[in-house]
Design an enzyme around this catalytic site. Structure first.
Site, PDB file in Angstrom:
ATOM      1  N   ALA A  51       0.866  -1.170   0.020  1.00 31.59           N
ATOM      2  CA  ALA A  51      -0.025   0.060   0.024  1.00 31.59           C
ATOM      3  C   ALA A  51       0.770   1.382   0.094  1.00 31.59           C
ATOM      4  O   ALA A  51       0.393   2.403  -0.406  1.00 31.59           O
ATOM      5  CB  ALA A  51      -0.778   0.021   1.173  1.00 31.59           C
TER       6      ALA A  51
ATOM      7  N   ILE B 158     -13.247 -14.567  -4.564  1.00 30.18           N
ATOM      8  CA  ILE B 158     -12.773 -14.578  -6.009  1.00 30.18           C
ATOM      9  C   ILE B 158     -12.528 -12.859  -6.645  1.00 30.18           C
ATOM     10  O   ILE B 158     -13.739 -12.183  -6.402  1.00 30.18           O
ATOM     11  CB  ILE B 158     -13.957 -15.255  -6.979  1.00 30.18           C
TER      12      ILE B 158
ATOM     13  N   ASP C 216     -29.864 -14.447  -2.381  1.00 29.56           N
ATOM     14  CA  ASP C 216     -28.408 -14.225  -2.248  1.00 29.56           C
ATOM     15  C   ASP C 216     -27.716 -14.333  -3.475  1.00 29.56           C
ATOM     16  O   ASP C 216     -26.878 -13.140  -3.977  1.00 29.56           O
ATOM     17  CB  ASP C 216     -27.665 -15.142  -1.396  1.00 29.56           C
TER      18      ASP C 216
ATOM     19  N   LYS D 264     -25.775 -10.757  -5.584  1.00 29.47           N
ATOM     20  CA  LYS D 264     -24.405 -10.547  -6.423  1.00 29.47           C
ATOM     21  C   LYS D 264     -24.437 -10.382  -7.680  1.00 29.47           C
ATOM     22  O   LYS D 264     -23.607  -9.805  -8.139  1.00 29.47           O
ATOM     23  CB  LYS D 264     -23.868 -11.935  -5.896  1.00 29.47           C
TER      24      LYS D 264
END
Length: 440
Positions: free
Chosen positions: A34, A138, A203, A207
């Site tokens: 970062a 993922i 659900d 998504k």
């Protein structure tokens, strides 16, 4: 020394505690990636006294997550409360209004309010990151938003719910009923005490709404998704799928058609030769069809503390490094409103299981009703039970038996009209089973 990114974590459930542990465990590598240190400086949860196995010494505790979001002790807020309304929405809106970056795994919130929240983030000049919202660990959000910028996406589909994939995998491999597999999934912690949200497809639909917007640059249209769950799938359907060269998966599918964007969640037969058919158990997978790459499939853990935390921490690293852009890959006001492609206009192959009376002429009557609506049959299989065969080996017992049809491409409207006509003829002893086929 470069100033640290101070994080406030709202929600210390399985994912929240995993995020706090991962940040501590990977502090040095995270700072290197970062360009500055990242530290948790504040947390909020409902039960202060609960033992979570975390060392929270020196970390500010807030009973109210909205107060955490407004606190001067944090630069970015990680929302892991869940839900489309209530504390989750109030916390995210408070953080953005205060000019703080937000990282969330909340698919329900994004499906309902994603565009409005993205607009707030843009106006405040901060990031709204949500890699963990669509497929657990993922990295499909970043893939769609960044890695495929040079591609035109035609279809995105996948296994987006590990609970359903676990149940269907067990049903197929062990010949168990839906009810038996669901009970095991609940005992193992894969399914909630009330599993409706998972097994009835909601659900997956949340998504899919997020992925559709990313894939096609459209406004989120969660209400435009046709949703069917897996509770009606029987062991016979899985056996027939296997015999015909398919597996049954609960898929979320978003596809660009001449009529608009088609969004659907339902049990689907996929060829055994496809990459997505190989995905078993609680694993998730997403396939993206594009003009340049053709087909790209991403496979990995779709749920669980560590997998989801991995995606959350990746977003935190981007925020810390200043890699912040429009949440959906383009300004919120640039998201297009495209017409919905109604499900009745969907065209594809179908698996249809009819429970019919075992008597001569029934199969011919069914085929006639299909032909009247220009539906061509690829195959027709009749399975007579042992009891029916024993009563009359010549097929005149009259007891209910399954009749399985596989169609060539047909419209949803034509399929439904033909089934209504077959039912009106008195040929069925119970409602038909209809499963769409997603071919390569």
């Amino acid at each position: 020394m470069t100033q640290s990114l101070r994080l406030g974590v709202a929600g210390l459930g399985t994912v929240g505690t995993s995020v706090v542990r991962m940040i501590a465990r990977r502090a040095e590598a995270l700072a290197a990636a970062a360009g500055r240190p990242v530290q948790v400086t504040a947390v909020s949860a409902r039960d202060r006294g609960r033992d979570r196995g975390l060392d929270l010494a020196g970390i500010a505790w807030f009973d109210d997550p909205v107060a955490l979001a407004r606190s001067g002790e944090v630069d970015a807020v990680v929302e892991l409360i869940g839900g489309a309304e209530g504390a989750a929405r109030a916390t995210v809106e408070a953080a953005l209004a205060a000019g703080k970056h937000v990282v969330t795994a909340n698919k329900a919130l994004l499906a309902r309010h994603g565009a409005a929240l993205a607009r707030m983030a843009e106006e405040a000049g901060v990031g709204l990151a949500f890699e963990a919202s669509a497929a657990g660990g993922i990295p499909v959000v970043k893939t769609l938003r960044e890695a495929l910028a040079g591609n035109a996406v035609s279809r995105v589909y996948g296994i987006l719910n590990g609970t359903c994939n676990y149940i269907l995998s067990r049903m197929e491999l062990e010949g168990l009923t839906f009810e038996a597999c669901l009970k095991d999934a609940q005992a193992l912690g894969y399914a909630e005490a009330d599993p409706t949200f998972d097994v009835e497809g909601f659900d997956t639909a949340h998504k899919l709404a997020v992925l559709t917007s990313l894939a096609f640059g459209t406004q989120i249209d969660a209400d435009g998704i046709t949703v069917e769950g897996i509770s009606a799938i029987a062991p016979l359907d899985l056996r027939m799928a296997d015999e015909l060269g398919y597996r049954i998966k609960l898929l979320g599918v978003a596809e660009a058609t001449p009529a608009g964007i088609e969004q659907r969640v339902h049990p689907t037969m996929v060829p055994k030769s496809s990459a997505i058919a190989q995905v078993m158990g609680v694993t998730n997978a997403v396939t993206i069809d594009t003009d340049a790459l053709r087909e790209l499939t991403l496979i990995g853990p779709g749920a669980g503390g560590e997998a989801t935390a991995s995606a959350v921490v990746a977003d935190i690293a981007d925020v810390a490094a200043g890699r912040v852009g429009p949440a959906f890959g383009r300004p919120a006001d640039g998201l297009k409103r495209l017409p919905r492609a109604e499900m009745q206009r969907h065209e594809g192959g179908y698996y249809i299981r009819l429970t019919v009376h075992d008597r001569p002429g029934v199969a011919a009557g069914v085929a006639t009703r299909m032909a009247e609506r220009d539906i061509s049959l690829e195959s027709i299989l009749q399975r007579r039970s042992e009891s029916a065969a024993a009563q009359d080996p010549h097929g005149r017992s009259g007891v209910p038996v399954p009749l399985v049809l596989i169609t060539y491409a047909a419209t949803e409207a034509a399929i439904r009209a033909s089934l209504d006509a077959i039912a009106a003829d008195g040929l069925l002893s119970e409602p038909p089973q209809v499963i769409r086929i997603e071919r390569d």
